[in-house]
Design a protein around this motif. Structure first.
Motif, short mmCIF file in Angstrom:
data_model
loop_
_atom_site.label_atom_id
_atom_site.label_comp_id
_atom_site.label_asym_id
_atom_site.label_seq_id
_atom_site.Cartn_x
_atom_site.Cartn_y
_atom_site.Cartn_z
N GLY A 16 0.80 -1.21 0.00
CA GLY A 16 0.00 0.00 0.00
C GLY A 16 0.84 1.26 0.00
O GLY A 16 2.08 1.22 -0.10
N SER A 17 0.14 2.38 0.14
CA SER A 17 0.79 3.69 0.07
C SER A 17 0.34 4.58 1.22
O SER A 17 -0.78 4.44 1.73
N LEU A 18 1.23 5.48 1.60
CA LEU A 18 0.92 6.53 2.58
C LEU A 18 1.65 7.79 2.14
O LEU A 18 2.70 7.72 1.50
N ARG A 19 1.09 8.92 2.54
CA ARG A 19 1.75 10.20 2.27
C ARG A 19 1.89 10.96 3.58
O ARG A 19 0.90 11.24 4.26
N LEU A 20 3.14 11.29 3.92
CA LEU A 20 3.42 12.09 5.10
C LEU A 20 3.59 13.56 4.71
O LEU A 20 4.10 13.86 3.63
N SER A 21 3.13 14.42 5.59
CA SER A 21 3.31 15.86 5.40
C SER A 21 3.97 16.44 6.65
O SER A 21 3.78 15.94 7.76
N CYS A 22 4.72 17.51 6.45
CA CYS A 22 5.36 18.20 7.57
C CYS A 22 5.37 19.68 7.24
O CYS A 22 6.00 20.10 6.27
N ALA A 23 4.65 20.45 8.04
CA ALA A 23 4.53 21.88 7.81
C ALA A 23 5.31 22.66 8.86
O ALA A 23 5.15 22.42 10.06
N ALA A 24 6.10 23.59 8.39
CA ALA A 24 6.85 24.47 9.28
C ALA A 24 6.06 25.76 9.47
O ALA A 24 5.52 26.32 8.51
N SER A 25 6.01 26.24 10.71
CA SER A 25 5.30 27.48 10.98
C SER A 25 6.06 28.29 12.02
O SER A 25 6.90 27.76 12.75
N GLY A 26 5.74 29.57 12.08
CA GLY A 26 6.41 30.45 13.04
C GLY A 26 7.15 31.56 12.32
O GLY A 26 6.85 31.91 11.18
N SER A 27 8.16 32.08 12.99
CA SER A 27 8.95 33.17 12.44
C SER A 27 10.01 32.61 11.50
O SER A 27 11.09 32.24 11.91
N ILE A 28 9.65 32.53 10.22
CA ILE A 28 10.50 31.88 9.22
C ILE A 28 10.92 32.87 8.16
O ILE A 28 10.06 33.50 7.54
N PHE A 29 12.23 32.98 7.98
CA PHE A 29 12.75 33.79 6.88
C PHE A 29 12.95 32.93 5.65
O PHE A 29 12.59 33.32 4.54
N ARG A 30 13.52 31.75 5.86
CA ARG A 30 13.78 30.84 4.74
C ARG A 30 13.93 29.43 5.28
O ARG A 30 14.52 29.21 6.32
N ILE A 103 14.07 37.53 14.70
CA ILE A 103 13.14 38.62 15.03
C ILE A 103 13.76 39.93 14.59
O ILE A 103 14.95 40.16 14.83
N GLY A 104 12.94 40.75 13.93
CA GLY A 104 13.45 42.04 13.48
C GLY A 104 14.60 41.87 12.52
O GLY A 104 14.47 41.16 11.53
N SER A 105 15.74 42.48 12.82
CA SER A 105 16.89 42.41 11.94
C SER A 105 17.88 41.32 12.36
O SER A 105 18.94 41.18 11.77
N THR A 106 17.53 40.56 13.37
CA THR A 106 18.41 39.49 13.87
C THR A 106 17.93 38.15 13.37
O THR A 106 16.85 37.69 13.75
N TRP A 107 18.72 37.51 12.50
CA TRP A 107 18.36 36.22 11.93
C TRP A 107 19.49 35.22 12.14
O TRP A 107 20.66 35.58 12.16
N TYR A 108 19.13 33.96 12.29
CA TYR A 108 20.11 32.89 12.47
C TYR A 108 19.50 31.61 11.94
O TYR A 108 18.29 31.51 11.77
N THR A 109 20.36 30.63 11.69
CA THR A 109 19.92 29.35 11.15
C THR A 109 19.91 28.31 12.26
O THR A 109 20.86 28.21 13.04
N LYS A 110 18.84 27.53 12.30
CA LYS A 110 18.67 26.52 13.35
C LYS A 110 17.98 25.31 12.76
O LYS A 110 17.23 25.43 11.80
N SER A 111 18.25 24.14 13.33
CA SER A 111 17.60 22.92 12.87
C SER A 111 16.46 22.56 13.80
O SER A 111 16.50 22.81 15.00
N TYR A 112 15.43 21.95 13.22
CA TYR A 112 14.22 21.59 13.96
C TYR A 112 13.78 20.18 13.59
O TYR A 112 13.99 19.73 12.46
#
Length: 123
Positions: A16-30, A103-112
């Motif tokens: 059979g088949s399944l489809r997983l989804s994963c949505a990112a939300s929040g303060s996201i620049f990229r 937030i504002g002009s302060t951006w950083y990269t993080k893993s989730y």
């Protein structure tokens, strides 16, 4: 605050088949790379598939030709279409993303990590 929310797991018969989804939300620049991992009981977490922001993909050898990873950048969502499922695909599936946040002009990269989705394939 950024979070990843998964959906789409469940119980399916072999083949059979399944489809997983994963949505990112929040303060996201990229959202950069998005990935799916699996963890079976007693085993370590292993990479299943990965997709970059430019949609280049890689797959574990065991899922090539059966699983497809894709993403919708407008929705900050990654998908894993799983076809021809086998009992050995039974595991908790986790999504993972590297996200530029801040937030504002302060951006950083993080893993989730997502919370995990149980996939059970019966024989």
């Amino acid at each position: 605050q950024v979070q990843l929310v998964e959906s789409g797991g469940g119980l399916v018969q072999a083949g059979g088949s399944l489809r997983l989804s994963c949505a990112a939300s929040g303060s996201i620049f990229r959202v950069n790379a998005m990935e799916w991992y699996r963890q079976a009981p007693g085993d370590q977490r292993r990479l299943v598939a990965s997709i970059t922001s430019s949609t280049s993909t890689i797959y574990a050898d065991s899922v090539k030709g059966r699983f497809t990873i894709s993403r919708d950048n407008a929705k900050n969502t990654v998908y894993l279409q799983m076809n021809s499922l086998k009992p050995e695909n039974t595991a908790v599936y986790y999504c993972y993303a590297i996200i530029a946040t801040g937030i504002g002009s302060t951006w950083y990269t993080k893993s989730y990590w997502g919370q995990g989705a149980q996939v059970t394939v019966s024989s």
